[in-house]
Design a protein around this motif. Sequence first.
Motif, PDB file in Angstrom:
ATOM      1  N   PRO A  55      -3.940  -5.624   7.284  1.00 44.93           N
ATOM      2  CA  PRO A  55      -4.095  -4.387   6.509  1.00 44.93           C
ATOM      3  C   PRO A  55      -3.803  -3.121   7.305  1.00 44.93           C
ATOM      4  N   ASP A  56      -3.930  -3.174   8.624  1.00 52.51           N
ATOM      5  CA  ASP A  56      -3.684  -1.979   9.432  1.00 52.51           C
ATOM      6  C   ASP A  56      -2.214  -1.581   9.461  1.00 52.51           C
TER       7      ASP A  56
ATOM      8  N   HIS B  47      -0.965   1.887   8.411  1.00 54.18           N
ATOM      9  CA  HIS B  47      -0.956   3.033   9.331  1.00 54.18           C
ATOM     10  C   HIS B  47       0.227   2.974  10.295  1.00 54.18           C
ATOM     11  N   VAL B  48       0.952   1.832  10.321  1.00 60.87           N
ATOM     12  CA  VAL B  48       2.048   1.652  11.263  1.00 60.87           C
ATOM     13  C   VAL B  48       3.391   1.987  10.637  1.00 60.87           C
ATOM     14  N   THR B  49       3.622   1.481   9.431  1.00 65.17           N
ATOM     15  CA  THR B  49       4.909   1.709   8.768  1.00 65.17           C
ATOM     16  C   THR B  49       4.907   3.040   8.021  1.00 65.17           C
TER      17      THR B  49
ATOM     18  N   PRO C 142       0.803  -1.211   0.000  1.00 63.40           N
ATOM     19  CA  PRO C 142       0.000   0.000   0.000  1.00 63.40           C
ATOM     20  C   PRO C 142       0.838   1.263   0.000  1.00 63.40           C
ATOM     21  N   THR C 143       0.349   2.283  -0.685  1.00 62.55           N
ATOM     22  CA  THR C 143       0.951   3.608  -0.656  1.00 62.55           C
ATOM     23  C   THR C 143      -0.163   4.633  -0.577  1.00 62.55           C
TER      24      THR C 143
ATOM     25  N   ILE D 208       3.032  -9.449   1.933  1.00 62.34           N
ATOM     26  CA  ILE D 208       2.407 -10.483   2.772  1.00 62.34           C
ATOM     27  C   ILE D 208       1.912  -9.879   4.076  1.00 62.34           C
ATOM     28  N   TRP D 209       2.711  -9.025   4.663  1.00 64.22           N
ATOM     29  CA  TRP D 209       2.311  -8.375   5.912  1.00 64.22           C
ATOM     30  C   TRP D 209       1.013  -7.595   5.709  1.00 64.22           C
TER      31      TRP D 209
END
Length: 376
Positions: free
Chosen positions: A296-297, A300-302, A16-17, A290-291
Amino acid sequence: MSGNWSILRLSPLAPPTSSVALLPNTSQFPPLSDWEAPSFTRAAQFRVAATLVLFLFAACSNLALLVSVWCGRGRQLASHLRPLMLSLVAADLMMTFVVMPLDAVWNITVQWYGGDVLCRLLCFLKLFAMHASAFILVVISLDRQHAILHPLDALSAHCRNRRMLLVAWSLSLLLASPQLFIFRAVRVEAVDFTQCATHGSFGHRWQETVYNMFHFTTLYIIPLLVMSCCYSRILLHIHQQHLRDKAGESYLRRSGTDIIPKARMKTLKMTVVIVLSFVVCWTPYYLLGIWYWFQPDMVHVTPEYIHHALFVFGNLNTCCDPVIYGFYMPSFRADLAACCHRTTSNASPLSPEQFSGRQGHHSGKLHPATNNQARN
């Protein structure tokens, strides 16, 4: 943004970006409410700049390699090796001219302006190029395994490699074809925003996860296992030959002094480094994917720049192949040197006296020999 998010990228494998549109509840077609259009962030700007730099380098180097192998000194490669190198260059050029510019433009425009047909076609071409690149490395590994373990079976290598290449390209075409049906141009009327997405193609999120995991397996896991098996068998064979040599046993060696002929060993080292570059460049990208699929959350963490940097690092693999080939094959370096010499000569015309002197200086010299190409 809030809700059940699904990333909308060129392939089902991209992490995701925030610079690319995200739509809620991708498994169905609910009203798209509580949704905010993304923007062209600074991290995305870094991604675009880095991608354009890699594009220029990959385009020039891979085109130069194609010319060298097709009509330059690279033609001296063994007949069964040339199709392998040409196929690898073709896959790298597809990655260069389809994946890189499309990713850069899409990050700049944020939304999709290409229409439904182009959305489906380009998503298909990206996955096709990624599969072809991985499968051709598998074919190269199988060829090296057969060359080392069965050195006397070289006569059938040409036909065998052509069959394996046909299977590799056909499988790539087949496995990428679902992209033509699951991607579509989706329009959000409330904010006048259009995106190329899988929105509505899966009834449940787990179905999309299964689809992603299937392509992760075919793109990364299976090629990695096959290549690891091939080179493990090669190393085991070399080790056993060393043990026989120490025990004083006699065995057939073409070079008379080496366990493996030098030309064949040089090709083996080159293919090992090419495979390692594929693994090193793409492993972090796939692990991040994969993570995301299972958590999917994590988006918001990385930090956002990590997602962009890992994708750019994966694209670096397209630039590595011609560099590795040039390091191990003097024919490519000789072609580049000749091209640079011609360019320099054309850029600075000589006077008649200088031209006559240069002709006399070089008239008795031949071009550097490049006949030490890998023949096995």
